[in-house]
Design an enzyme around this catalytic site. Structure first.
Site, PDB file in Angstrom:
ATOM      1  N   LYS A   1       8.763   1.607   9.543  1.00 60.66           N
ATOM      2  CA  LYS A   1       9.180   0.206   9.597  1.00 60.66           C
ATOM      3  C   LYS A   1      10.688   0.118   9.375  1.00 60.66           C
ATOM      4  O   LYS A   1      11.238   0.943   8.665  1.00 60.66           O
ATOM      5  CB  LYS A   1       8.446  -0.613   8.521  1.00 60.66           C
TER       6      LYS A   1
ATOM      7  N   HIS B   1      -3.944   4.049  19.310  1.00 53.85           N
ATOM      8  CA  HIS B   1      -3.733   2.727  18.706  1.00 53.85           C
ATOM      9  C   HIS B   1      -4.518   1.696  19.512  1.00 53.85           C
ATOM     10  O   HIS B   1      -4.622   1.805  20.730  1.00 53.85           O
ATOM     11  CB  HIS B   1      -2.248   2.371  18.687  1.00 53.85           C
TER      12      HIS B   1
END
Length: 474
Positions: free
Chosen positions: A174, A293
């Site tokens: 992140k 994902h």
């Protein structure tokens, strides 16, 4: 009367069909080779459930709205889908579970794309239905044997990593967008050096102006090799190879292989099953693990009465191929009822799963020794969740802490260390016979006494909870 009064000289009657006469067959006993589907059907007012269920069977197999003369050129009774059972949904008005059996010959071998195109490709727009949801499918062994499945599976992955007896630890870098390639690689190095097994590209980091894919791969793999040398553990980073074209996807995968990447990543729903199956076969041929994902899944599976349940998407992924698949956390920020979640987690990694309505499993599924997929728990989790995650998901899972690693007040490496200490403490306590569900907080507090990194994490996240009622319930 089944048809309009219009007569034809060709030996058949033209007009609008009554689907019940042909496609509702309550006396039919499904064959072992049939593909079975359970739909949650909400008919339009005035449409009987038998007609609605038959319409689903018809429109997802051989039916069309009228009789056509070419019906006479084939054996429709052999190829048609059959609605063989209808049950009212408990606690719901005008909703029904409709069970449909499809002959195996309707589907191309080894093609999830074709299977979904048939079963859900057109019928969801049918006017006679107010809403429609595919709740579950039963894939017969005869059809499963035409699929490769996961490139490697759980046991092969453990052997490649030389890591046993505990869940694997991961972290999503992140911010997911905006970092330069060099700073991105730095974050990877710190997290892996601190004790994680994997770091990860987020689903929407591909090759943007601020960070081109080749630059990211180079800096990330430099970080992986350096952390690996320092810790003596095998490390990895999920390099996202999702791309605008399949040709570009394979170009990125080949470059990742050249750099020594042990694992790559793919967004299987946004990229599509054809691309995913092709990539899974490439990964098996080249000895590289494949992390999947599920970006976009909630668009398809979040609504309770319309769409496709995630357990179906998970089964399709196992057939198409992937070694990891995101599965929710139960305890984190993302949607997920525990019983329902563990139902599809078992469908991902077990070889034989019995039908269990309490967990949303409508059909017994025999996977015929197809390798399993490792569930990935991620989304709003931190060190206080560790005991529950270990107790819920067990050893064959990946516990992925993004903000729960990089949000540590001392930085990425201490955040990773805090998670590793918490995990090791929970595994030791479980192996000693302690109850993680009941004693989890005490176990974390005891470990924090000798780990300042864990103590700081515990203090930071002691008040963080995500307490919302799950939508995904029966």
């Amino acid at each position: 009367m089944a048809y309009s009064a219009t007569q034809s000289k060709s030996g058949y009657q033209a007009g609008v069909k009554d689907y019940r006469l042909t496609y509702y067959t309550p006396d039919y006993t499904p064959k072992d080779t049939d593909v079975l589907a359970c739909f949650r059907v909400t008919p339009q007012p005035g449409v009987p459930p038998e007609e609605a269920g038959a319409a689903v069977a018809a429109e997802s197999s051989t039916g069309t709205w009228t009789t056509v003369w070419t019906d006479l050129l084939t054996d429709l009774d052999r190829y048609k889908g059959r609605c063989y059972d209808i049950e009212p949904v408990p606690g719901e008005d005008n909703q029904y579970f409709c069970f449909v059996a499809y002959p195996l010959d309707l589907f191309e071998e080894g093609s999830v794309t074709n299977m979904l195109t048939s079963i859900v490709g057109n019928v969801f727009g049918f006017k006679a239905l107010k809403a429609l949801r595919l709740e579950d499918v039963r894939i017969p062994v005869a059809y499963l044997k035409t699929f490769q499945g996961p490139p490697h599976g759980i046991q092969v992955e453990r052997d490649k990593l030389n890591k046993y007896g505990r869940p694997l630890l991961g972290c999503t870098i992140k911010p997911k967008l905006g970092l330069s390639a060099k700073n991105y690689g730095r974050a990877v190095y710190e997290a892996l050096r601190g004790g994680l097994d994997f770091t990860k590209d987020d689903e929407n980091i591909n090759s943007q102006p601020f960070q081109r894919w080749r630059d990211r791969y180079l800096f990330v793999m430099e970080a992986v090799h350096k952390a690996q040398a320092e810790t003596g553990e095998i490390k990895g980073h999920y390099l996202n190879v999702t791309a605008p074209t399949c040709e570009e996807m394979f170009k990125r995968a080949e470059f990742a292989k050249e750099l020594g990447a042990p694992i790559i990543m793919h967004d299987y729903l946004t990229a599509g099953f054809t691309a995913n199956t092709s990539l899974a076969k490439w990964c098996r041929d080249n000895g590289i693990l494949l992390h999947i994902h599920r970006a976009m899944h909630a668009v398809i599976d979040r609504q309770k009465n319309h769409g496709i349940h995630f357990r179906v998407l998970a089964k399709c992924l196992r057939m198409s191929g992937g070694d990891h698949l995101h599965s929710g956390t139960v305890v984190g920020k993302l949607e997920g009822d525990r019983a329902i979640t563990m139902g599809f987690v078992d469908l991902m990694r077990e070889n034989y799963v019995e039908a269990d309505r309490s967990r949303g499993i409508f059909f017994t599924q025999d996977w015929a020794s197809m390798p399993g997929v490792m569930p990935v728990a991620s989304g709003g989790i931190h060190v206080w969740h560790m005991p529950a995650l270990v107790e819920i998901f067990g050893d064959d899972s990946v516990l992925q802490f993004g903000g729960g690693t990089l949000g540590h007040p001392w930085g990425n490496a201490p955040g990773a260390t805090a998670n590793r200490v918490a995990l090791e403490a929970c595994i030791q306590a479980r192996n000693e016979g302690r109850d993680l569900a009941r004693e989890g907080n005490d176990i974390i507090r005891e470990a924090a006494k000798w780990s300042p990194e864990l103590a700081a994490a515990c203090e930071l996240w002691k008040e963080i909870k995500f307490e919302f009622k799950a939508v995904d319930t029966l």
